[in-house]
Design an enzyme around this catalytic site. Structure first.
Site, PDB file in Angstrom:
ATOM      1  N   LYS A 262      28.955  52.829  35.783  1.00 17.78           N
ATOM      2  CA  LYS A 262      29.052  54.232  35.749  1.00 17.78           C
ATOM      3  C   LYS A 262      28.046  54.852  34.816  1.00 17.78           C
ATOM      4  O   LYS A 262      27.766  56.285  34.977  1.00 17.78           O
ATOM      5  CB  LYS A 262      30.421  54.670  35.636  1.00 17.78           C
ATOM      6  CG  LYS A 262      31.168  54.388  34.360  1.00 17.78           C
ATOM      7  CD  LYS A 262      32.359  54.494  34.816  1.00 17.78           C
ATOM      8  CE  LYS A 262      33.513  53.465  33.780  1.00 17.78           C
ATOM      9  NZ  LYS A 262      34.907  53.352  34.264  1.00 17.78           N
TER      10      LYS A 262
HETATM   11  N1  GLU Z   1      39.580  50.372  32.485  1.00 16.92           N
HETATM   12  C1  GLU Z   1      38.913  49.244  32.394  1.00 16.92           C
HETATM   13  C2  GLU Z   1      37.457  49.603  32.780  1.00 16.92           C
HETATM   14  O1  GLU Z   1      37.466  50.895  33.453  1.00 16.92           O
HETATM   15  C3  GLU Z   1      39.339  48.302  33.320  1.00 16.92           C
HETATM   16  C4  GLU Z   1      40.535  47.445  32.665  1.00 16.92           C
HETATM   17  C5  GLU Z   1      40.822  46.310  33.501  1.00 16.92           C
HETATM   18  O2  GLU Z   1      40.937  46.211  34.694  1.00 16.92           O
HETATM   19  O3  GLU Z   1      41.278  45.354  32.910  1.00 16.92           O
HETATM   20  O4  GLU Z   1      36.598  48.978  32.457  1.00 16.92           O
END
Ligand code: GLU
Length: 272
Positions: free
Chosen positions: A246
């Site tokens: 992103k």
């Molecule tokens: N919030 C994390 C991210 O956007 C992903 C965490 C996970 O899937 O363990 O990279």
């Protein structure tokens, strides 16, 4: 029953790379007639924005994904993370770290995975020194004493359904931060606790996060949490090999929608 989740941090628009991750988790649940959850990982209040969350949800729904309500939003569960830190403190496996970013950059040993290994300066502070610094209002993070923690739990294993069984070697990652100075928790702590609290049985995420899994396995053992299975999927890249994440200049789902692409076409492009 299989329970999977997509756990985005709402720091920007949903791009092809994150859409792939969402579809991967959703597809795993669909195949097993399991449950699919969405979790908003918004502990970093500086980088995460409610408008990004709204836009992400719209894009996910437009892609045809359906998830269970209520959606867990990490910023609303700080008390859970604080309680887990108290339990770790009672076990003597965390310590305050007063080092600044500059200290860490100067002291850190060779980079390992994504994070440099912390050399453990503050692990050796005396109780008196810690008390003085805290009284003086010096900000501190909380770090995992990984060697002590690993000695407490003994050898651990974890299973990736594609890659097989791994011996967890959390000490090789050093003393990771479990509570950041600014937000009082961390990715490692929040993700591990939430997967347990939400009954997730299969954690799916990009293979860039593979180095984090032994740390999560150690936290599960320390906090008596359920141990899920894992699948670490490939990272989606463009024709030049650049990652479609992103923060890079990669097409967002909303820009593809505006350009007339259909959800079916995007799903097919990503292999679902
Ligand atoms: N919030 C994390 C991210 O956007 C992903 C965490 C996970 O899937 O363990 O990279």
């Amino acid at each position: 029953m299989i329970v999977t989740r997509f756990a985005p941090s709402p720091t920007g628009l949903l791009h092809l790379g994150s859409a792939y991750s969402a579809l991967f988790a959703w597809d795993q649940a669909q195949r097993a007639t399991g449950r699919f959850l969405l979790r908003i990982e918004d502990i970093d209040t500086v980088r995460c924005r409610p408008e990004h969350e709204t836009a992400m949800r719209e894009d996910l729904a437009w892609l045809g994904l359906r998830w269970e309500e209520p959606v867990r939003r990490q910023s609303e569960h700080r008390a859970d993370y604080a309680a887990a830190l108290d339990r770790l403190k009672a076990k003597g496996v965390i310590y305050p770290c007063f080092c600044t970013r500059a200290d860490i950059a100067r002291l850190a040993s060779a980079p390992h995975g994504t994070e440099p290994i912390y050399t453990g300066t503050c692990r050796h502070l005396s109780a008196q020194d810690v008390a003085h610094r805290q009284e003086a209002g010096q900000a501190f993070a909380l770090r995992l004493d990984s060697a002590k923690a690993a000695a407490l739990t003994g050898p651990l294993e974890w299973r990736d359904l594609d890659r097989g069984v791994f011996k967890a070697d959390p000490a090789s990652h050093g003393d990771v931060v479990l509570a950041r100075k600014d937000i009082g928790t961390s990715y490692h702590l929040a993700v591990t606790l939430d997967d347990h609290l939400q009954g997730v049985t299969l954690v799916t995420r990009g293979e860039d996060l593979l180095p984090a899994t032994p740390i999560h396995r150690l936290l599960q053992a320390l906090l008596d949490l359920n141990v899920p299975d894992w699948r670490h999927h490939k990272i989606i890249r463009d024709e030049t090999g650049e990652r479609l994440a992103k923060r890079r200049e990669s097409p967002s789902i909303s820009s593809l929608r505006d350009a007339g692409e259909t959800p079916d076409a995007i799903r097919a492009r990503l292999g679902f």
